[in-house]
Design a protein around this motif. Structure first.
Motif, short mmCIF file in Angstrom:
data_model
loop_
_atom_site.label_atom_id
_atom_site.label_comp_id
_atom_site.label_asym_id
_atom_site.label_seq_id
_atom_site.Cartn_x
_atom_site.Cartn_y
_atom_site.Cartn_z
N ARG A 14 0.84 -1.20 0.00
CA ARG A 14 0.00 0.00 0.00
C ARG A 14 0.88 1.26 0.00
O ARG A 14 0.58 2.24 -0.68
N VAL A 17 2.30 1.75 -3.50
CA VAL A 17 1.33 2.37 -4.41
C VAL A 17 1.30 3.88 -4.19
O VAL A 17 1.22 4.66 -5.16
N GLU A 18 1.37 4.31 -2.94
CA GLU A 18 1.42 5.75 -2.64
C GLU A 18 2.68 6.37 -3.22
O GLU A 18 2.64 7.46 -3.80
N THR A 78 5.48 -2.28 -7.00
CA THR A 78 4.17 -2.26 -7.67
C THR A 78 4.18 -2.90 -9.04
O THR A 78 3.14 -3.36 -9.52
N LEU A 133 -2.17 -7.02 -4.05
CA LEU A 133 -2.85 -5.73 -4.29
C LEU A 133 -2.77 -5.31 -5.76
O LEU A 133 -2.58 -4.13 -6.08
N ASP A 135 -5.05 -4.99 -8.12
CA ASP A 135 -6.03 -4.03 -8.60
C ASP A 135 -5.64 -2.60 -8.25
O ASP A 135 -5.76 -1.68 -9.08
N GLU A 136 -5.17 -2.39 -7.00
CA GLU A 136 -4.79 -1.06 -6.58
C GLU A 136 -3.59 -0.55 -7.38
O GLU A 136 -3.55 0.60 -7.82
N ALA A 139 -4.63 0.30 -11.00
CA ALA A 139 -5.37 1.56 -11.11
C ALA A 139 -4.42 2.75 -11.13
O ALA A 139 -4.63 3.71 -11.89
N GLY A 140 -3.37 2.70 -10.34
CA GLY A 140 -2.44 3.81 -10.29
C GLY A 140 -1.55 3.92 -11.51
O GLY A 140 -0.95 4.97 -11.76
#
Length: 351
Positions: A14, A17-18, A78, A133, A135-136, A139-140
């Motif tokens: 997470r 991703v940020e 990612t 993760l 999908d997350e 999306a990014g």
């Protein structure tokens, strides 16, 4: 067999991703990627993201941040680490030389030249886990992933029309169908894309400028593309000024399609090779129809004004549809008011 990702790795992904999102303003046309390095006890020892083309990839930035603490660590990233040499060396090599023991990545790299890094690392004895993760992370990184998977930019077709679907009056006038608020919104959308595309008919009829005009500074102007089969764009057209880069794409340069005009599929391939990941089409009914018939429109943004004309050109030309059963159906993904107008965002239904 690799271990299932634990809670520390989920939290690290997470965070990755940020971190990846920090590269959105500057990384294009490269992917946005974030990486977190975890020590064996689950503590973070390094972080990094890809900032710009030619700059360190996220894994290398995180390894530099960690230093010697990278040995025996887990890399949570990612996008699958690359295995090729471009402007920089392979991330797989950097991870192996640093002594990373485990790699967890969210999304496999779909590109032929860089993909396969996970298999290379696994063959070298590194534990590898894929899909955490996903999908997350997808999306990014949607812009780059679409272009990598389809070998063309993601195409958005925008138009403005009256309630009865007219984009101009019977005498050809079209300024202005929609409100100042809607036109400002269009400039914001232009700024989000790598290229703004119009047909030569739009340029000749409206002397369209196609550059972004906003009160706030624009990070960069998108490439203006005029689809002009026979090179009719006047030398003094506003689209040729120095407000933004411009490419007048002729059939002689791009090649011709079945209709004898500019080959649109070839045009989009050339654009993605030039680093264009997203294209914003503001062409008239002819260009819109050609793109729709070729299946090259991925999103539609329609501005509908509360006005009626009763005559004048429609938003799109002939699509070859002769019966209601064959209508091109779309799915509404967003609906909002912009001043007195309505903005509808849609995507074509698959199949």
């Amino acid at each position: 067999m690799s271990a299932v990702a634990g809670p520390e790795e989920v939290a690290a992904m997470r965070r990755a991703v940020e971190l990846a999102a920090l590269g959105l303003p500057t990384a294009s046309p490269n992917p946005v990627v974030g990486c977190v390095l975890l020590a064996p006890d689950g503590t973070t020892v390094g972080e990094g993201w890809h900032e710009r083309p030619g700059g360190p990839h996220a894994e290398v930035a995180a390894l530099r941040d960690a230093g010697e603490r990278a040995r025996g660590a887990t890399a949570v990233v990612t996008l699958e680490p690359c295995r090729h040499t471009g402007r920089t060396g392979p991330c797989t090599t950097a991870l192996l030389e640093a002594g990373v023991r485990r790699v967890v990545y969210a999304v496999p790299d779909p590109s032929a030249v860089a993909g396969g890094g996970g298999a290379l690392l696994r063959a070298a004895g590194v534990e590898v886990e894929e899909g955490l993760l996903r999908d997350e992370a997808e999306a990014g990184n949607a812009r780059w992933l679409f272009a990598a998977r389809h070998s063309r930019p993601r195409v958005t077709w925008k138009y403005a029309a009256t309630l009865d679907g007219r984009v101009a009056a019977a005498d050809g006038t079209s300024r202005w169908i929609t409100s100042p608020e809607a036109r400002l919104d269009v400039h914001r959308l232009r700024a989000e894309h790598d290229a703004v595309v119009a047909g030569v008919g739009t340029v000749l009829a409206d002397d369209a400028h196609l550059a972004v005009r906003l009160d706030e500074p624009v990070a960069r102007q998108p490439l203006r593309v005029v689809v002009d089969s026979s090179g009719r764009t006047p030398a003094g057209a506003r689209v040729r000024d120095d407000a933004a880069p411009t490419w007048v794409a002729t059939a002689a340069e791009v090649g011709t399609g079945p209709d004898g005009r500019v080959d649109l599929e070839a045009l989009l391939r050339i654009l993605v090779d030039r680093g264009v990941l997203t294209a914003f089409v503001e062409g008239g009914p002819t260009l819109a129809s050609a793109l729709l018939r070729a299946g090259l429109v991925d999103r539609v943004v329609a501005y509908v004004a509360p006005a009626l004309l009763g005559a004048g050109p429609a938003a799109v030309a002939d699509l070859g549809v002769t019966t209601i059963a064959d209508a091109r159906r779309l799915t509404v993904t967003d609906l909002r008011s912009v001043g007195p107008d309505i903005r509808i965002t849609l995507e074509p239904k698959e199949g």
